[in-house]
Design an enzyme around this catalytic site. Structure first.
Site, PDB file in Angstrom:
ATOM      1  N   CYS A   8       0.870  -1.186   0.000  1.00 17.61           N
ATOM      2  CA  CYS A   8       0.000   0.000   0.000  1.00 17.61           C
ATOM      3  C   CYS A   8       0.904   1.232   0.000  1.00 17.61           C
ATOM      4  O   CYS A   8       2.101   1.114  -0.273  1.00 17.61           O
ATOM      5  CB  CYS A   8      -0.982  -0.026   1.171  1.00 17.61           C
ATOM      6  SG  CYS A   8      -0.231   0.110   2.803  1.00 17.61           S
ATOM      7  N   ASN A  11       2.312   1.475   4.313  1.00 21.80           N
ATOM      8  CA  ASN A  11       2.589   0.224   5.035  1.00 21.80           C
ATOM      9  C   ASN A  11       2.287   0.326   6.540  1.00 21.80           C
ATOM     10  O   ASN A  11       2.958  -0.304   7.362  1.00 21.80           O
ATOM     11  CB  ASN A  11       4.035  -0.259   4.804  1.00 21.80           C
ATOM     12  CG  ASN A  11       4.293  -1.703   5.247  1.00 21.80           C
ATOM     13  OD1 ASN A  11       5.381  -2.048   5.670  1.00 21.80           O
ATOM     14  ND2 ASN A  11       3.303  -2.557   5.151  1.00 21.80           N
ATOM     15  N   CYS A  13      -1.444   0.986   7.395  1.00 25.59           N
ATOM     16  CA  CYS A  13      -2.890   0.727   7.530  1.00 25.59           C
ATOM     17  C   CYS A  13      -3.334  -0.524   6.760  1.00 25.59           C
ATOM     18  O   CYS A  13      -3.633  -1.562   7.359  1.00 25.59           O
ATOM     19  CB  CYS A  13      -3.701   1.926   7.029  1.00 25.59           C
ATOM     20  SG  CYS A  13      -3.371   3.459   7.903  1.00 25.59           S
ATOM     21  N   ARG A  14      -3.393  -0.445   5.431  1.00 24.80           N
ATOM     22  CA  ARG A  14      -4.017  -1.501   4.637  1.00 24.80           C
ATOM     23  C   ARG A  14      -3.144  -2.740   4.451  1.00 24.80           C
ATOM     24  O   ARG A  14      -3.603  -3.875   4.686  1.00 24.80           O
ATOM     25  CB  ARG A  14      -4.435  -0.952   3.257  1.00 24.80           C
ATOM     26  CG  ARG A  14      -5.522   0.087   3.331  1.00 24.80           C
ATOM     27  CD  ARG A  14      -5.666   0.845   2.016  1.00 24.80           C
ATOM     28  NE  ARG A  14      -4.476   1.639   1.723  1.00 24.80           N
ATOM     29  CZ  ARG A  14      -4.260   2.298   0.611  1.00 24.80           C
ATOM     30  NH1 ARG A  14      -5.151   2.230  -0.369  1.00 24.80           N
ATOM     31  NH2 ARG A  14      -3.159   3.010   0.447  1.00 24.80           N
ATOM     32  N   SER A  15      -1.896  -2.556   3.977  1.00 27.95           N
ATOM     33  CA  SER A  15      -1.096  -3.754   3.676  1.00 27.95           C
ATOM     34  C   SER A  15      -0.698  -4.552   4.921  1.00 27.95           C
ATOM     35  O   SER A  15      -0.687  -5.782   4.862  1.00 27.95           O
ATOM     36  CB  SER A  15       0.105  -3.431   2.776  1.00 27.95           C
ATOM     37  OG  SER A  15       0.990  -2.536   3.382  1.00 27.95           O
ATOM     38  N   ASP A 125      -8.300   4.241   1.376  1.00 26.64           N
ATOM     39  CA  ASP A 125      -7.224   4.440   2.347  1.00 26.64           C
ATOM     40  C   ASP A 125      -7.784   4.969   3.671  1.00 26.64           C
ATOM     41  O   ASP A 125      -8.205   6.126   3.755  1.00 26.64           O
ATOM     42  CB  ASP A 125      -6.201   5.423   1.780  1.00 26.64           C
ATOM     43  CG  ASP A 125      -4.902   5.386   2.556  1.00 26.64           C
ATOM     44  OD1 ASP A 125      -4.930   4.977   3.735  1.00 26.64           O
ATOM     45  OD2 ASP A 125      -3.862   5.749   1.989  1.00 26.64           O
TER      46      ASP A 125
HETATM   47  P1  4NP Z   1      -1.738   2.983   4.006  1.00 29.59           P
HETATM   48  O1  4NP Z   1      -2.237   4.427   4.517  1.00 29.59           O
HETATM   49  O2  4NP Z   1      -1.180   3.194   2.629  1.00 29.59           O
HETATM   50  O3  4NP Z   1      -2.964   2.153   3.992  1.00 29.59           O
HETATM   51  O4  4NP Z   1      -0.695   2.523   5.018  1.00 29.59           O
HETATM   52  C1  4NP Z   1      -1.375   5.542   4.544  1.00 29.59           C
HETATM   53  C2  4NP Z   1      -0.548   5.725   5.631  1.00 29.59           C
HETATM   54  C3  4NP Z   1       0.276   6.847   5.686  1.00 29.59           C
HETATM   55  C4  4NP Z   1       0.256   7.775   4.649  1.00 29.59           C
HETATM   56  C5  4NP Z   1      -0.571   7.578   3.563  1.00 29.59           C
HETATM   57  C6  4NP Z   1      -1.382   6.460   3.507  1.00 29.59           C
HETATM   58  N1  4NP Z   1       1.073   8.936   4.718  1.00 29.59           N
HETATM   59  O5  4NP Z   1       1.006   9.755   3.792  1.00 29.59           O
HETATM   60  O6  4NP Z   1       1.831   9.088   5.674  1.00 29.59           O
END
Ligand code: 4NP
Length: 156
Positions: A8, A11, A13-15, A125
């Site tokens: 994702c 890394n 939340c989702r993955s 997200d």
């Molecule tokens: P993820 O969510 O891709 O599901 O882990 C996010 C976590 C952090 C950020 C963006 C998306 N960020 O921009 O810090």
């Protein structure tokens, strides 16, 4: 050994949720020795961090372990090392494709490609939406169907 990598953006939340859910399913199916699971992010902002509190909370509620899971950034070598690289959204896939260049890429897909009945193609997200329950439902269906598909393809 079949190697599966979930990707994702951050890394956290989702993955990592997909990694934990998929590992749990593989274990429940007695496939923990045959399938190695990992996750990584396109960006490096959260390297070394544990999963987001929202992901931790839902995994705890479902009784799924995320012990020792820390964020890392995806690298070119991952595309050679893993048999299946499963992204959460179209943007992630775009980055992975440009990283792979013209070299032979692994099986690169989106998690919701495996959920035919889903209207959504991308896992939204929760870092922005705050809706970890919705993500869990999608991740759980995706992981279940992905495992089934890998079992068929790899005769496991
Ligand atoms: P993820 O969510 O891709 O599901 O882990 C996010 C976590 C952090 C950020 C963006 C998306 N960020 O921009 O810090």
């Amino acid at each position: 050994m079949i190697k599966v990598l979930f990707v994702c953006l951050g890394n956290i939340c989702r993955s990592p949720m997909a990694e934990a859910v998929f590992k749990d399913l593989a274990e429940k199916n007695g496939l923990q020795e045959q399938i190695k699971t990992d996750s990584a992010g396109i960006g490096g902002w959260h390297i070394g961090s544990p999963p987001h509190e929202g992901t931790q909370e839902i995994l705890r509620r479902k009784g799924i372990s995320f012990e020792g899971m820390l964020a890392r950034q995806v690298c070119e070598q991952d595309l050679a090392d893993f048999d299946y690289v499963i992204a959460m959204d179209a943007e992630n896939i775009g980055h992975l494709r440009s990283m792979a260049g013209f070299k032979k890429a692994p099986r690169l897909g989106r998690l919701l490609d495996y959920v035919k009945e889903s209207d959504a193609a991308d896992v939204p997200d929760p870092y922005y939406t705050g809706n970890f329950n919705e993500v869990y439902q999608l991740v759980e269906s995706g992981c279940r169907n992905l495992l089934e598909s890998i079992r068929k393809e790899q005769n496991l």
